[in-house]
Design a protein around this motif. Structure first.
Motif, PDB file in Angstrom:
ATOM      1  N   ALA A 461      10.610  -7.098 -10.885  1.00 54.89           N
ATOM      2  CA  ALA A 461       9.298  -6.498 -11.169  1.00 54.89           C
ATOM      3  C   ALA A 461       8.429  -6.430  -9.916  1.00 54.89           C
ATOM      4  O   ALA A 461       7.217  -6.663  -9.969  1.00 54.89           O
ATOM      5  N   GLY A 462       9.049  -6.139  -8.794  1.00 50.37           N
ATOM      6  CA  GLY A 462       8.309  -5.992  -7.549  1.00 50.37           C
ATOM      7  C   GLY A 462       8.020  -7.290  -6.835  1.00 50.37           C
ATOM      8  O   GLY A 462       7.486  -7.268  -5.719  1.00 50.37           O
ATOM      9  N   ALA A 463       8.341  -8.439  -7.416  1.00 49.10           N
ATOM     10  CA  ALA A 463       8.107  -9.745  -6.784  1.00 49.10           C
ATOM     11  C   ALA A 463       9.424 -10.285  -6.265  1.00 49.10           C
ATOM     12  O   ALA A 463      10.433 -10.276  -6.975  1.00 49.10           O
ATOM     13  N   SER A 464       9.413 -10.754  -5.010  1.00 45.04           N
ATOM     14  CA  SER A 464      10.630 -11.250  -4.377  1.00 45.04           C
ATOM     15  C   SER A 464      10.548 -12.757  -4.196  1.00 45.04           C
ATOM     16  O   SER A 464       9.482 -13.308  -3.860  1.00 45.04           O
ATOM     17  N   THR A 465      11.689 -13.452  -4.381  1.00 37.89           N
ATOM     18  CA  THR A 465      11.779 -14.902  -4.193  1.00 37.89           C
ATOM     19  C   THR A 465      13.080 -15.237  -3.500  1.00 37.89           C
ATOM     20  O   THR A 465      14.043 -14.457  -3.518  1.00 37.89           O
ATOM     21  N   LEU A 483      10.651  -4.305   5.960  1.00 34.68           N
ATOM     22  CA  LEU A 483      11.678  -3.278   5.981  1.00 34.68           C
ATOM     23  C   LEU A 483      12.967  -3.802   5.364  1.00 34.68           C
ATOM     24  O   LEU A 483      13.455  -4.877   5.724  1.00 34.68           O
ATOM     25  N   LYS A 484      13.515  -3.009   4.451  1.00 36.86           N
ATOM     26  CA  LYS A 484      14.809  -3.341   3.869  1.00 36.86           C
ATOM     27  C   LYS A 484      15.864  -2.558   4.628  1.00 36.86           C
ATOM     28  O   LYS A 484      15.924  -1.336   4.543  1.00 36.86           O
ATOM     29  N   GLY A 485      16.677  -3.277   5.408  1.00 40.07           N
ATOM     30  CA  GLY A 485      17.656  -2.630   6.258  1.00 40.07           C
ATOM     31  C   GLY A 485      18.987  -2.434   5.590  1.00 40.07           C
ATOM     32  O   GLY A 485      19.144  -2.621   4.376  1.00 40.07           O
ATOM     33  N   ASP A 486      19.961  -2.060   6.411  1.00 41.74           N
ATOM     34  CA  ASP A 486      21.291  -1.789   5.875  1.00 41.74           C
ATOM     35  C   ASP A 486      21.960  -3.064   5.348  1.00 41.74           C
ATOM     36  O   ASP A 486      22.633  -3.025   4.310  1.00 41.74           O
ATOM     37  N   ASP A 487      21.827  -4.194   6.076  1.00 41.65           N
ATOM     38  CA  ASP A 487      22.473  -5.437   5.648  1.00 41.65           C
ATOM     39  C   ASP A 487      21.524  -6.622   5.622  1.00 41.65           C
ATOM     40  O   ASP A 487      21.921  -7.731   5.256  1.00 41.65           O
ATOM     41  N   ALA A 488      20.286  -6.428   6.028  1.00 46.88           N
ATOM     42  CA  ALA A 488      19.315  -7.515   6.052  1.00 46.88           C
ATOM     43  C   ALA A 488      17.930  -6.958   5.731  1.00 46.88           C
ATOM     44  O   ALA A 488      17.699  -5.750   5.820  1.00 46.88           O
ATOM     45  N   THR A 489      17.021  -7.890   5.339  1.00 48.87           N
ATOM     46  CA  THR A 489      15.660  -7.501   4.980  1.00 48.87           C
ATOM     47  C   THR A 489      14.681  -8.315   5.802  1.00 48.87           C
ATOM     48  O   THR A 489      14.881  -9.518   6.035  1.00 48.87           O
ATOM     49  N   GLU A 490      13.604  -7.662   6.235  1.00 47.27           N
ATOM     50  CA  GLU A 490      12.554  -8.337   7.008  1.00 47.27           C
ATOM     51  C   GLU A 490      11.734  -9.234   6.079  1.00 47.27           C
ATOM     52  O   GLU A 490      11.316  -8.820   4.997  1.00 47.27           O
ATOM     53  N   ILE A 491      11.512 -10.491   6.518  1.00 46.54           N
ATOM     54  CA  ILE A 491      10.681 -11.424   5.769  1.00 46.54           C
ATOM     55  C   ILE A 491       9.339 -11.532   6.488  1.00 46.54           C
ATOM     56  O   ILE A 491       9.262 -12.018   7.619  1.00 46.54           O
ATOM     57  N   VAL A 492       8.286 -11.104   5.835  1.00 46.68           N
ATOM     58  CA  VAL A 492       6.963 -11.124   6.447  1.00 46.68           C
ATOM     59  C   VAL A 492       6.318 -12.499   6.309  1.00 46.68           C
ATOM     60  O   VAL A 492       5.712 -13.015   7.250  1.00 46.68           O
ATOM     61  N   SER A 493       6.483 -13.124   5.161  1.00 49.92           N
ATOM     62  CA  SER A 493       5.890 -14.451   4.928  1.00 49.92           C
ATOM     63  C   SER A 493       6.643 -15.142   3.804  1.00 49.92           C
ATOM     64  O   SER A 493       7.359 -14.501   3.022  1.00 49.92           O
ATOM     65  N   GLY A 494       6.485 -16.485   3.714  1.00 57.30           N
ATOM     66  CA  GLY A 494       7.105 -17.266   2.639  1.00 57.30           C
ATOM     67  C   GLY A 494       8.129 -18.260   3.139  1.00 57.30           C
ATOM     68  O   GLY A 494       8.347 -19.295   2.508  1.00 57.30           O
ATOM     69  N   VAL A 495       8.763 -17.992   4.263  1.00 53.06           N
ATOM     70  CA  VAL A 495       9.732 -18.912   4.849  1.00 53.06           C
ATOM     71  C   VAL A 495       9.497 -18.942   6.346  1.00 53.06           C
ATOM     72  O   VAL A 495       8.791 -18.088   6.900  1.00 53.06           O
ATOM     73  N   ASN A 496      10.101 -19.945   6.982  1.00 54.33           N
ATOM     74  CA  ASN A 496       9.977 -20.112   8.422  1.00 54.33           C
ATOM     75  C   ASN A 496      11.356 -20.023   9.068  1.00 54.33           C
ATOM     76  O   ASN A 496      12.384 -20.208   8.402  1.00 54.33           O
ATOM     77  N   GLN A 497      11.324 -19.749  10.368  1.00 52.84           N
ATOM     78  CA  GLN A 497      12.584 -19.711  11.093  1.00 52.84           C
ATOM     79  C   GLN A 497      13.255 -21.081  11.010  1.00 52.84           C
ATOM     80  O   GLN A 497      12.632 -22.136  11.193  1.00 52.84           O
TER      81      GLN A 497
END
Length: 540
Positions: A461-465, A483-497
């Motif tokens: 429903a539009g929410a990602s976890t 950005l949702k890429g071909d094999d990976a997705t950009e994480i803007v916030s919520g987790v750390n490196q």
């Protein structure tokens, strides 16, 4: 000899033992599959690039193909190139008979020279011959004035002389009358020699008549002389008027009139326009290359009559898709028009050049026309980088960029696609129009961002976890994705490196497979349950 019943019993017993063993093995495998849990797959959050691409296939096209023709038709007198020749901009390609065009030009040039002389004459004033002519006319007018003045003087002198003569005659007549009157008035006698009375009367009558005649002559002479003076005065006035007219006309002749200059300039401009037009007609008898390229076809030979385009431009087969191209010139249905100073427009279609006199193709640059699915077409934009591979040159990856995206769709077999043009930056040698090409366009790129495999992210429903390992515990965290890429997705916030993310659990289908196998085995006989045991491993 009697047959022993132990043989069949032994065989049946062996089969039963085998089935029991197999059933036991299947039960153990099924039990192990339902109780032993595999270790979860994990991924570490890292920095890197996220890239999305769309792909399509198409064909290589030459960037431009010009279908050339003479502006005006005529007999082909020379061919300077042949099919396959490479030509440069401005290089002569062919020539038609220019006899009529040169004759028209010569006439126009003669008219121009005449117009130039007319303007020079108008702006320069009088010529020496005209000045001399004016001087003669002015001298003649002055001579007429002088003659008239002399005639007036003569008339006046004659009148003065005549007045004296008239008066003298009148005086003589009067004196004679006076003398005769005095003589007749003195009494005389015949003895003394006096005049008879009858003679005095006749003499006095004669004297009075003479006096009257003298008086009449005086009046008539004076009137005649006055008429002569008046006539001489009128002659002088007429000569003076004529002289003033002559002088004024000469002044007008010598003056440069703006209206005359404007008329002469207009005539000169018209003559120059005719020369320019006829010169272009002569120039257009030689067909020159408007751009550099390769001669791909020649459709006439020397001696044949070729048609003219009439519009003064050449028809260009563009590789455009129907929208405005990268050069800024509009294209319609794959064809555009390129202006050539001495090439006529041919009537060839965008897809062929058979009706053109000569076809010129630019093989120095290439483009790929590819049809993208409608879901991918909305991601395309002019300027996006691309990678192109050719089936004929499979080992080479060619850089490219999107230069045009169609705004109208193409439907084939109920499949909707949108054409796009990808320009090849440095096409390798051997590239030819028509080759099959595979295109990959980069529609999005985020360098040096937090990234995770797209499969590790749940979106509902539009929410990602994502599920993150917190020590030994698994914790669900909401994340904001980019950005949702071909094999990976950009994480803007919520987790750390460096965070460890647990991949979502994928259900194991082994137990279900065992049950199904059991059901199938149940119909096999009293050992059908064993079949279910075999189904577990097969299902997994």
């Amino acid at each position: 000899m009697a047959t022993s019943p132990k043989g069949p019993l032994l065989v049946n017993g062996a089969l039963a033992a085998v089935l029991i063993v197999v059933a036991a093995i299947g039960w153990r495998a099924t039990t192990a599959g339902s109780t032993v849990k595999a270790a979860p797959r994990t991924t570490t959050v890292q920095r890197g690039a996220v890239q999305s691409t769309v792909t399509a296939s198409g064909n290589v096209l030459a960037s431009s193909t010009l279908n050339l023709a003479f502006k005006n038709g005529g007999t082909l007198t020379a061919m300077y190139v042949k099919q396959g020749d490479q030509v440069q901009t401005g290089q002569p390609l062919a020539k038609i008979d220019d006899t009529d065009a040169k004759a028209a030009l010569a006439t126009a040039q003669a008219n121009l020279a005449s117009a130039q002389d007319k303007l020079a004459e108008t702006t320069a004033g009088l010529t020496p011959a005209q000045v001399a002519q004016n001087r003669v006319a002015e001298a003649a007018a002055q001579q007429q004035v002088d003659t008239a003045a002399q005639n007036l003087d003569n008339a006046r002198r004659n009148a003065a002389v005549n007045v004296s003569g008239y008066q003298n005659a009148l005086n003589r007549a009067q004196d004679q009358l006076n003398r005769d009157t005095g003589a007749c008035a003195t009494p005389t006698s015949a003895a003394s020699g006096g005049a008879p009375a009858q003679s005095c009367s006749d003499k006095l009558a004669t004297d009075q008549t003479s006096l009257a005649d003298a008086a009449q002559s005086d009046t008539a002479g004076v009137n005649k002389d006055q008429e002569a003076i008046a006539s001489a005065q009128a002659g002088l006035a007429s000569a003076q008027t004529s002289q003033r007219s002559t002088l004024a006309a000469d002044v007008v002749k010598a003056e440069v009139m703006p209206s005359a200059v404007a008329s002469a300039q207009a005539g000169l401009q018209q003559a120059q326009t005719a020369v320019d037009s006829d010169q272009r007609a002569v120039d257009q008898t030689t067909l020159v290359a408007p751009v550099a390229g390769t001669v791909s076809s020649v459709n006439a030979s020397v001696g044949q009559t070729v048609g003219g385009g009439g519009a003064g431009s050449s028809s260009s087969t563009s590789t455009g898709t129907g929208s405005t191209g990268s050069t800024g010139s509009p294209s319609t249905a794959g064809a555009s028009t390129t202006t050539s100073p001495n090439a006529g427009s041919s009537s060839s279609s965008a897809s062929g050049s058979s009706s053109a006199f000569l076809t010129l193709t630019d093989l120095s640059t290439f483009q790929v026309k590819a049809g993208f699915a409608e879901a991918d077409a909305v991601k395309l934009g002019v300027g996006q980088p691309a990678t192109v591979s050719l089936d004929a040159l499979p080992t080479q990856q060619i850089a490219g960029r999107v230069v045009e995206v169609d705004t109208t769709s193409t439907v084939s077999s109920n499949v909707v696609t949108y054409d796009a043009l990808i320009e090849l930056v440095e096409p390798p040698g051997g590239t030819k129009p028509g080759m099959t090409a595979n295109v990959s366009v980069i529609t999005g790129l985020r360098p040096n961002v937090l990234r995770l495999p797209t499969a590790d992210i749940r979106t509902t429903a539009g929410a990602s976890t994502v599920t993150v390992m917190n020590g030994t515990q698994q914790v669900t965290r909401p994340v904001t994705i980019g950005l949702k890429g071909d094999d990976a997705t950009e994480i803007v916030s919520g987790v750390n490196q460096g965070d460890t993310v647990v991949a979502p659990t994928i259900p194991v289908s082994g137990t279900t497979g065992g049950g199904t196998g059991g059901g199938a085995g149940a119909g096999a006989g009293r050992f059908g349950g064993g079949g279910g045991g075999l189904g577990g491993p097969i299902g997994r």
